[in-house]
Design a protein around this motif. Structure first.
Motif, PDB file in Angstrom:
ATOM      1  N   GLY A   1       0.823  -1.366  -0.095  1.00 37.93           N
ATOM      2  CA  GLY A   1       0.066  -0.184  -0.029  1.00 37.93           C
ATOM      3  C   GLY A   1       0.910   1.337   0.039  1.00 37.93           C
ATOM      4  N   LYS A   2       2.054   1.209   0.349  1.00 38.42           N
ATOM      5  CA  LYS A   2       2.970   2.498   0.471  1.00 38.42           C
ATOM      6  C   LYS A   2       3.079   2.887  -1.059  1.00 38.42           C
ATOM      7  CE  LYS A   2       5.621   0.932   4.280  1.00 38.42           C
ATOM      8  NZ  LYS A   2       7.013   0.393   4.847  1.00 38.42           N
ATOM      9  N   GLY A   3       3.020   2.259  -2.124  1.00 43.15           N
ATOM     10  CA  GLY A   3       3.165   2.599  -3.515  1.00 43.15           C
ATOM     11  C   GLY A   3       1.946   2.739  -4.225  1.00 43.15           C
ATOM     12  N   VAL A   4       0.773   2.393  -3.357  1.00 45.74           N
ATOM     13  CA  VAL A   4      -0.625   2.792  -4.080  1.00 45.74           C
ATOM     14  C   VAL A   4      -1.159   4.135  -3.519  1.00 45.74           C
ATOM     15  CG1 VAL A   4      -3.050   1.749  -4.120  1.00 45.74           C
ATOM     16  CG2 VAL A   4      -1.104   0.222  -3.789  1.00 45.74           C
ATOM     17  N   VAL A   5      -1.623   4.912  -4.749  1.00 44.61           N
ATOM     18  CA  VAL A   5      -2.107   6.064  -4.605  1.00 44.61           C
ATOM     19  C   VAL A   5      -3.612   6.379  -5.048  1.00 44.61           C
ATOM     20  CG1 VAL A   5       0.162   7.193  -4.451  1.00 44.61           C
ATOM     21  CG2 VAL A   5      -1.033   7.059  -6.589  1.00 44.61           C
ATOM     22  N   HIS A   6      -4.162   7.359  -4.954  1.00 48.74           N
ATOM     23  CA  HIS A   6      -5.409   7.497  -5.700  1.00 48.74           C
ATOM     24  C   HIS A   6      -5.689   8.846  -6.425  1.00 48.74           C
ATOM     25  CE1 HIS A   6      -6.403   9.678  -2.043  1.00 48.74           C
ATOM     26  NE2 HIS A   6      -7.067  10.309  -3.022  1.00 48.74           N
ATOM     27  N   CYS A   7      -5.027   9.947  -6.105  1.00 51.74           N
ATOM     28  CA  CYS A   7      -5.170  11.128  -6.607  1.00 51.74           C
ATOM     29  C   CYS A   7      -3.789  11.971  -7.401  1.00 51.74           C
ATOM     30  CB  CYS A   7      -5.713  12.327  -5.341  1.00 51.74           C
ATOM     31  SG  CYS A   7      -5.919  13.763  -5.861  1.00 51.74           S
ATOM     32  N   PRO A   8      -3.945  12.541  -8.284  1.00 55.22           N
ATOM     33  CA  PRO A   8      -2.720  12.895  -8.953  1.00 55.22           C
ATOM     34  C   PRO A   8      -2.530  14.203  -8.601  1.00 55.22           C
ATOM     35  CG  PRO A   8      -5.016  12.954 -10.652  1.00 55.22           C
ATOM     36  CD  PRO A   8      -5.043  12.187  -9.354  1.00 55.22           C
ATOM     37  N   TYR A   9      -3.393  14.696  -7.899  1.00 54.97           N
ATOM     38  CA  TYR A   9      -3.171  16.309  -7.186  1.00 54.97           C
ATOM     39  C   TYR A   9      -2.560  16.250  -6.030  1.00 54.97           C
ATOM     40  CZ  TYR A   9      -6.328  17.382 -11.112  1.00 54.97           C
ATOM     41  OH  TYR A   9      -7.049  17.485 -12.305  1.00 54.97           O
ATOM     42  N   CYS A  10      -2.926  15.035  -5.325  1.00 57.51           N
ATOM     43  CA  CYS A  10      -2.298  14.630  -3.908  1.00 57.51           C
ATOM     44  C   CYS A  10      -1.068  14.007  -3.954  1.00 57.51           C
ATOM     45  CB  CYS A  10      -3.369  13.797  -3.126  1.00 57.51           C
ATOM     46  SG  CYS A  10      -5.119  14.621  -3.093  1.00 57.51           S
ATOM     47  N   HIS A  11      -0.881  12.919  -4.708  1.00 59.95           N
ATOM     48  CA  HIS A  11       0.445  12.291  -4.661  1.00 59.95           C
ATOM     49  C   HIS A  11       1.253  12.305  -5.961  1.00 59.95           C
ATOM     50  CE1 HIS A  11      -2.054  10.644  -1.451  1.00 59.95           C
ATOM     51  NE2 HIS A  11      -2.637  10.177  -2.214  1.00 59.95           N
ATOM     52  N   GLY A  12       0.800  13.179  -7.023  1.00 58.73           N
ATOM     53  CA  GLY A  12       1.645  13.202  -8.216  1.00 58.73           C
ATOM     54  C   GLY A  12       2.946  13.606  -8.203  1.00 58.73           C
TER      55      GLY A  12
ATOM     56  N   VAL B   1      -0.899  -7.615  -6.870  1.00 59.31           N
ATOM     57  CA  VAL B   1      -0.050  -6.519  -6.785  1.00 59.31           C
ATOM     58  C   VAL B   1       1.247  -6.904  -5.940  1.00 59.31           C
ATOM     59  CG1 VAL B   1       0.114  -4.125  -5.990  1.00 59.31           C
ATOM     60  CG2 VAL B   1      -2.099  -4.980  -6.843  1.00 59.31           C
ATOM     61  N   ASP B   2       2.190  -6.870  -6.463  1.00 63.49           N
ATOM     62  CA  ASP B   2       3.329  -7.524  -5.893  1.00 63.49           C
ATOM     63  C   ASP B   2       4.252  -6.442  -5.039  1.00 63.49           C
ATOM     64  OD1 ASP B   2       2.318  -9.920  -7.348  1.00 63.49           O
ATOM     65  OD2 ASP B   2       3.310  -9.241  -8.782  1.00 63.49           O
ATOM     66  N   ALA B   3       4.991  -6.890  -4.021  1.00 61.98           N
ATOM     67  CA  ALA B   3       5.954  -6.098  -3.493  1.00 61.98           C
ATOM     68  C   ALA B   3       7.078  -7.142  -2.914  1.00 61.98           C
ATOM     69  CB  ALA B   3       5.309  -5.233  -2.470  1.00 61.98           C
ATOM     70  N   VAL B   4       8.106  -6.497  -2.553  1.00 62.40           N
ATOM     71  CA  VAL B   4       9.164  -6.968  -2.031  1.00 62.40           C
ATOM     72  C   VAL B   4       9.834  -6.028  -0.711  1.00 62.40           C
ATOM     73  CG1 VAL B   4      11.573  -7.783  -2.196  1.00 62.40           C
ATOM     74  CG2 VAL B   4       9.791  -8.191  -4.063  1.00 62.40           C
ATOM     75  N   ASP B   5       9.924  -6.928   0.325  1.00 57.36           N
ATOM     76  CA  ASP B   5      10.165  -6.014   1.730  1.00 57.36           C
ATOM     77  C   ASP B   5       9.311  -4.592   1.818  1.00 57.36           C
ATOM     78  OD1 ASP B   5      12.045  -7.851   2.122  1.00 57.36           O
ATOM     79  OD2 ASP B   5      13.573  -6.769   0.993  1.00 57.36           O
ATOM     80  N   GLY B   6       8.068  -4.930   1.347  1.00 59.23           N
ATOM     81  CA  GLY B   6       7.245  -3.631   1.767  1.00 59.23           C
ATOM     82  C   GLY B   6       7.269  -2.416   0.299  1.00 59.23           C
ATOM     83  N   VAL B   7       8.033  -3.016  -0.664  1.00 55.13           N
ATOM     84  CA  VAL B   7       8.098  -1.891  -1.657  1.00 55.13           C
ATOM     85  C   VAL B   7       7.378  -2.535  -3.060  1.00 55.13           C
ATOM     86  CG1 VAL B   7       9.887  -0.639  -3.313  1.00 55.13           C
ATOM     87  CG2 VAL B   7      10.360  -1.093  -0.882  1.00 55.13           C
ATOM     88  N   LEU B   8       6.516  -1.642  -3.474  1.00 55.11           N
ATOM     89  CA  LEU B   8       5.737  -2.046  -4.543  1.00 55.11           C
ATOM     90  C   LEU B   8       6.830  -2.230  -5.790  1.00 55.11           C
ATOM     91  CD1 LEU B   8       2.794  -2.243  -5.956  1.00 55.11           C
ATOM     92  CD2 LEU B   8       3.188  -0.097  -6.664  1.00 55.11           C
TER      93      LEU B   8
ATOM     94  N   VAL C   1       6.074  -1.734 -12.123  1.00 53.70           N
ATOM     95  CA  VAL C   1       5.308  -0.360 -11.759  1.00 53.70           C
ATOM     96  C   VAL C   1       6.102  -0.110 -10.403  1.00 53.70           C
ATOM     97  CG1 VAL C   1       3.432  -0.803 -13.321  1.00 53.70           C
ATOM     98  CG2 VAL C   1       3.486  -1.311 -10.752  1.00 53.70           C
ATOM     99  N   GLN C   2       6.359   1.122 -10.313  1.00 52.84           N
ATOM    100  CA  GLN C   2       6.713   1.722  -9.193  1.00 52.84           C
ATOM    101  C   GLN C   2       5.724   2.441  -8.040  1.00 52.84           C
ATOM    102  OE1 GLN C   2       9.890   3.920 -11.555  1.00 52.84           O
ATOM    103  NE2 GLN C   2      11.204   3.395  -9.849  1.00 52.84           N
TER     104      GLN C   2
END
Length: 232
Positions: A6-17, A81-88, A101-102
């Protein structure tokens, strides 16, 4: 979804872009707005992939837009959705294909907390954009139920804080205006209506004449008081 992805999952281009600018960005198809969401995130990266996820069915016009903006479109259901050591690290489709994808953009569905309003006789509606459910109001917050008003995200799903606050001010003004109008109508009915003081007095005069409200008895009593003349 693995823990930490979830650290690499975002929803808003204005909040996280800004934070994910220039990265390999994936957009997970969740509904009708996913093509639009992909175009919004395209301004932050040239390496963008839209995963239709057997959920999005672009129109002919929508197919042209990602093609013109060099957005890669991938068909098929996303299995993980795949991740290694908490990193997407990426996504894997059900048929086994994997994509690096990052960052992953996921469109959220917004549901107004409308329980109180629904208990007053209102019902939530599906937003025309497909973004969720909301309570429909007039421009200044009046709802379909007289005396019930709504403002902010319950009636405008995508309103940010400053917009919601402004709508609250306008709705407050509408409530004040409606209360003044209601009180004025009461005053008009009390002053000129069939039960106004003037109307009651006129009816009383017709029915009772001078006997109304004991005026006749008062006059009789006054007539019975002897008059004394004092000479000097």
């Amino acid at each position: 979804m693995p823990p930490g992805s979830g650290k690499g999952v975002v929803h808003c281009p204005y909040c996280h872009g800004w934070e994910i600018r220039g990265q390999r960005i994936g957009v997970l198809g969740t509904g009708p707005l996913s093509v639009h969401q992909a175009l919004l995130f395209r301004q932050w990266s040239r390496d963008l992939t839209l995963f239709l996820n057997d959920t999005v069915e672009p129109t002919d016009e929508e197919w042209e837009k990602p093609a013109a903006r060099s957005v890669t479109v991938v068909d098929g259901v996303v299995a993980s959705v795949d991740a290694v050591d908490g990193v997407l690290t990426g996504l894997t489709l059900r048929q086994g294909s994997s994509f690096d994808v990052q960052a992953l953009a996921v469109g959220t569905r917004m549901e107004a907390r409308s329980g109180l309003l629904e208990s007053l006789g209102l019902s939530s509606q599906v937003h025309p954009s497909g973004a969720g459910r909301f309570i429909e109001t007039e421009a200044m917050g009046a709802t379909a139920v007289r005396g019930v008003y709504a403002a902010g995200n319950v009636s405008n799903l995508m309103a940010q804080v400053i917009t919601a606050a402004a709508e609250g001010v306008m709705t407050g003004a509408r409530i004040n205006a409606d209360l003044i109008e209601e009180e004025t109508q009461w005053a008009v009915e009390g002053h000129f209506g069939p039960f106004s003081a003037a109307s009651e007095a006129a009816v009383s005069k017709i029915v009772l004449g001078h006997r109304r409200h004991g005026l006749d008895d008062v006059q009789k009593a006054a007539d019975m008081v002897p008059t004394t003349t004092v000479e000097r």
